[in-house]
Design a protein around this motif. Structure first.
Motif, PDB file in Angstrom:
ATOM      1  N   TYR A  25       0.849  -1.193   0.000  1.00 35.55           N
ATOM      2  CA  TYR A  25       0.000   0.000   0.000  1.00 35.55           C
ATOM      3  C   TYR A  25       0.882   1.241   0.000  1.00 35.55           C
ATOM      4  O   TYR A  25       1.898   1.297   0.706  1.00 35.55           O
ATOM      5  CB  TYR A  25      -0.901   0.041   1.246  1.00 35.55           C
ATOM      6  CG  TYR A  25      -1.849  -1.122   1.350  1.00 35.55           C
ATOM      7  CD1 TYR A  25      -3.028  -1.155   0.620  1.00 35.55           C
ATOM      8  CD2 TYR A  25      -1.560  -2.196   2.181  1.00 35.55           C
ATOM      9  CE1 TYR A  25      -3.902  -2.230   0.714  1.00 35.55           C
ATOM     10  CE2 TYR A  25      -2.426  -3.276   2.288  1.00 35.55           C
ATOM     11  CZ  TYR A  25      -3.596  -3.288   1.552  1.00 35.55           C
ATOM     12  OH  TYR A  25      -4.442  -4.353   1.639  1.00 35.55           O
ATOM     13  N   GLY A  51      -2.037  -0.955  -3.666  1.00 33.44           N
ATOM     14  CA  GLY A  51      -3.230  -0.199  -3.315  1.00 33.44           C
ATOM     15  C   GLY A  51      -2.827   1.233  -3.004  1.00 33.44           C
ATOM     16  O   GLY A  51      -2.042   1.475  -2.086  1.00 33.44           O
ATOM     17  N   LEU A  53      -3.737   4.628  -1.587  1.00 36.60           N
ATOM     18  CA  LEU A  53      -4.638   5.394  -0.729  1.00 36.60           C
ATOM     19  C   LEU A  53      -4.213   6.845  -0.832  1.00 36.60           C
ATOM     20  O   LEU A  53      -3.270   7.285  -0.186  1.00 36.60           O
ATOM     21  CB  LEU A  53      -4.537   4.894   0.711  1.00 36.60           C
ATOM     22  CG  LEU A  53      -5.229   3.560   0.990  1.00 36.60           C
ATOM     23  CD1 LEU A  53      -4.570   2.835   2.148  1.00 36.60           C
ATOM     24  CD2 LEU A  53      -6.711   3.782   1.263  1.00 36.60           C
ATOM     25  N   THR A  76      -3.769   0.671 -13.776  1.00 37.60           N
ATOM     26  CA  THR A  76      -5.074   0.337 -13.214  1.00 37.60           C
ATOM     27  C   THR A  76      -5.846  -0.608 -14.122  1.00 37.60           C
ATOM     28  O   THR A  76      -6.553  -1.499 -13.646  1.00 37.60           O
ATOM     29  CB  THR A  76      -5.905   1.606 -12.950  1.00 37.60           C
ATOM     30  OG1 THR A  76      -6.120   2.316 -14.182  1.00 37.60           O
ATOM     31  CG2 THR A  76      -5.202   2.526 -11.955  1.00 37.60           C
ATOM     32  N   THR A  82      -4.630  -0.208  -7.819  1.00 33.50           N
ATOM     33  CA  THR A  82      -6.016   0.166  -7.547  1.00 33.50           C
ATOM     34  C   THR A  82      -6.003   1.444  -6.726  1.00 33.50           C
ATOM     35  O   THR A  82      -5.142   1.621  -5.847  1.00 33.50           O
ATOM     36  CB  THR A  82      -6.757  -0.942  -6.783  1.00 33.50           C
ATOM     37  OG1 THR A  82      -6.610  -2.171  -7.488  1.00 33.50           O
ATOM     38  CG2 THR A  82      -8.239  -0.622  -6.665  1.00 33.50           C
ATOM     39  N   LEU A  83      -6.945   2.328  -7.004  1.00 31.90           N
ATOM     40  CA  LEU A  83      -6.982   3.631  -6.350  1.00 31.90           C
ATOM     41  C   LEU A  83      -8.122   3.700  -5.343  1.00 31.90           C
ATOM     42  O   LEU A  83      -9.226   3.217  -5.598  1.00 31.90           O
ATOM     43  CB  LEU A  83      -7.178   4.737  -7.383  1.00 31.90           C
ATOM     44  CG  LEU A  83      -6.105   4.891  -8.459  1.00 31.90           C
ATOM     45  CD1 LEU A  83      -6.575   5.835  -9.540  1.00 31.90           C
ATOM     46  CD2 LEU A  83      -4.817   5.405  -7.843  1.00 31.90           C
ATOM     47  N   ALA A  84      -7.855   4.329  -4.223  1.00 38.48           N
ATOM     48  CA  ALA A  84      -8.887   4.583  -3.225  1.00 38.48           C
ATOM     49  C   ALA A  84      -8.638   5.950  -2.595  1.00 38.48           C
ATOM     50  O   ALA A  84      -7.501   6.426  -2.537  1.00 38.48           O
ATOM     51  CB  ALA A  84      -8.897   3.496  -2.153  1.00 38.48           C
ATOM     52  N   ARG A  85      -9.703   6.567  -2.143  1.00 39.47           N
ATOM     53  CA  ARG A  85      -9.592   7.896  -1.533  1.00 39.47           C
ATOM     54  C   ARG A  85      -9.112   7.772  -0.093  1.00 39.47           C
ATOM     55  O   ARG A  85      -9.581   6.924   0.667  1.00 39.47           O
ATOM     56  CB  ARG A  85     -10.949   8.597  -1.579  1.00 39.47           C
ATOM     57  CG  ARG A  85     -10.962   9.954  -0.888  1.00 39.47           C
ATOM     58  CD  ARG A  85     -12.275  10.652  -1.104  1.00 39.47           C
ATOM     59  NE  ARG A  85     -12.333  11.902  -0.352  1.00 39.47           N
ATOM     60  CZ  ARG A  85     -12.836  13.024  -0.821  1.00 39.47           C
ATOM     61  NH1 ARG A  85     -13.328  13.059  -2.049  1.00 39.47           N
ATOM     62  NH2 ARG A  85     -12.865  14.112  -0.082  1.00 39.47           N
ATOM     63  N   TYR A  86      -8.196   8.646   0.256  1.00 37.34           N
ATOM     64  CA  TYR A  86      -7.655   8.647   1.616  1.00 37.34           C
ATOM     65  C   TYR A  86      -7.920   9.987   2.284  1.00 37.34           C
ATOM     66  O   TYR A  86      -7.519  11.035   1.784  1.00 37.34           O
ATOM     67  CB  TYR A  86      -6.149   8.379   1.603  1.00 37.34           C
ATOM     68  CG  TYR A  86      -5.541   8.370   2.986  1.00 37.34           C
ATOM     69  CD1 TYR A  86      -5.826   7.343   3.872  1.00 37.34           C
ATOM     70  CD2 TYR A  86      -4.695   9.392   3.404  1.00 37.34           C
ATOM     71  CE1 TYR A  86      -5.289   7.322   5.152  1.00 37.34           C
ATOM     72  CE2 TYR A  86      -4.150   9.384   4.672  1.00 37.34           C
ATOM     73  CZ  TYR A  86      -4.446   8.339   5.542  1.00 37.34           C
ATOM     74  OH  TYR A  86      -3.912   8.336   6.802  1.00 37.34           O
ATOM     75  N   TRP A 127      -7.826   0.291   3.880  1.00 41.28           N
ATOM     76  CA  TRP A 127      -8.191  -0.083   2.516  1.00 41.28           C
ATOM     77  C   TRP A 127      -9.603  -0.661   2.453  1.00 41.28           C
ATOM     78  O   TRP A 127     -10.348  -0.424   1.512  1.00 41.28           O
ATOM     79  CB  TRP A 127      -7.182  -1.081   1.980  1.00 41.28           C
ATOM     80  CG  TRP A 127      -7.402  -1.462   0.546  1.00 41.28           C
ATOM     81  CD1 TRP A 127      -7.942  -2.621   0.075  1.00 41.28           C
ATOM     82  CD2 TRP A 127      -7.094  -0.672  -0.597  1.00 41.28           C
ATOM     83  NE1 TRP A 127      -7.985  -2.604  -1.295  1.00 41.28           N
ATOM     84  CE2 TRP A 127      -7.469  -1.416  -1.724  1.00 41.28           C
ATOM     85  CE3 TRP A 127      -6.533   0.588  -0.769  1.00 41.28           C
ATOM     86  CZ2 TRP A 127      -7.304  -0.952  -3.019  1.00 41.28           C
ATOM     87  CZ3 TRP A 127      -6.359   1.057  -2.058  1.00 41.28           C
ATOM     88  CH2 TRP A 127      -6.742   0.300  -3.168  1.00 41.28           C
ATOM     89  N   ARG A 132     -13.374   3.458  -3.422  1.00 46.29           N
ATOM     90  CA  ARG A 132     -12.564   3.339  -4.628  1.00 46.29           C
ATOM     91  C   ARG A 132     -12.837   4.518  -5.561  1.00 46.29           C
ATOM     92  O   ARG A 132     -13.960   5.020  -5.633  1.00 46.29           O
ATOM     93  CB  ARG A 132     -12.854   2.017  -5.359  1.00 46.29           C
ATOM     94  CG  ARG A 132     -12.636   0.774  -4.513  1.00 46.29           C
ATOM     95  CD  ARG A 132     -11.195   0.671  -4.008  1.00 46.29           C
ATOM     96  NE  ARG A 132     -10.953  -0.574  -3.294  1.00 46.29           N
ATOM     97  CZ  ARG A 132     -10.911  -0.689  -1.978  1.00 46.29           C
ATOM     98  NH1 ARG A 132     -11.124   0.371  -1.206  1.00 46.29           N
ATOM     99  NH2 ARG A 132     -10.661  -1.854  -1.413  1.00 46.29           N
TER     100      ARG A 132
END
Length: 256
Positions: A25, A51, A53, A76, A82-86, A127, A132
């Motif tokens: 990550y 991942g 974040l 991607t 893979t993208l996710a909002r942090y 995560w 996402r």
């Protein structure tokens, strides 16, 4: 790029140490660390699934630069990243794998790595609940394939050469719309087909395409020629630019 930036070198050294890890990550990267990670991941054969974040501001900064954003989209679409909002409390760019946690101390044009304290189990928890997000920028691989389907072979070839020339100088600022128009003009393509493809590919609105073409005409780089029986025209390079190479096209784009 012809030379690795300090950020790329720092990220690369950490990624190389994670060769046995299945997943990792990257938490809260700064824009420079995010771009460096994308560059490193695009240049290696094996790396742990990543991942990302990332805060909205860093992702927006990435989207503003076509070259790294389209490279990230390649990753991607392959499922490597893979993208996710942090929005979490830990404001530190940190790369975390099961046995390794490294923080990137990003200071101007310099970066150093220090051992961090964010644990892999904590990252997995973050995560699991992080929403996402999509990148929105089209992947370079898909764009090149789309150009090859719709236009003569010289169009995707020229586009790739111009993008590579821009990347070699370490410049993430790149106008993909202008590059496609120049490649299409070299091949004498119809304007309506080029404009339709650019909008369908998600690179720009029709008004943006028209504005960019007008600027190329105003700089006397591109000229138009009528198409008999059709309400459109062909795009051609002017005589002064008919033999231009990719680096000259990059200089043209810079002046727009």
């Amino acid at each position: 790029m012809s030379e690795h930036s300090p950020h790329e070198s720092a990220v690369a050294s950490v990624v190389e140490s994670l060769s046995g890890a299945a997943a990792a990550y990257l938490v809260d990267p700064t824009p420079r660390v995010l771009r460096a990670t994308v560059a490193v991941y695009n240049g290696v054969q094996t790396a742990p699934r990543l991942g990302l974040l990332t805060a909205p501001s860093a992702l927006a900064a990435l989207r503003d630069r076509f070259l790294p954003a389209s490279a990230a989209a390649n990753l991607t679409e392959r499922g490597t990243v893979t993208l996710a909002r942090y929005d979490g409390p830990d404001r530190l760019p940190t790369l975390v794998a099961p046995a390794t946690t490294v923080r990137f101390a990003d200071r101007g044009d310099e970066v150093e790595t220090v051992r961090g304290t964010l644990e892999f189990a904590r990252c997995r928890q973050l995560w699991a609940t992080a929403p996402r997000v999509g990148l929105q920028t089209p992947a370079r691989r898909r764009l090149t394939a789309g150009l090859a389907e719709r236009f003569p072979p010289t169009v995707p070839a020229t586009f790739g050469e111009v993008a590579a020339a821009a990347g070699e100088r370490g410049d993430a600022g790149f106008d993909a719309v202008a590059a496609v128009l120049l490649a299409a003009a070299r091949a004498g393509c119809r304007n309506d087909r080029v404009s339709d493809w650019l909008t369908e590919a998600g690179l720009a609105a029709e008004s943006t395409v028209s504005a960019r073409k007008r600027r190329l005409e105003a700089h006397e780089v591109v000229r138009t020629a009528p198409v008999g029986g059709a309400r459109t025209h062909e795009l051609h390079l002017t005589g002064a630019y008919a033999d231009s190479d990719a680096r000259e096209f990059v200089r043209v784009i810079d002046r727009l």
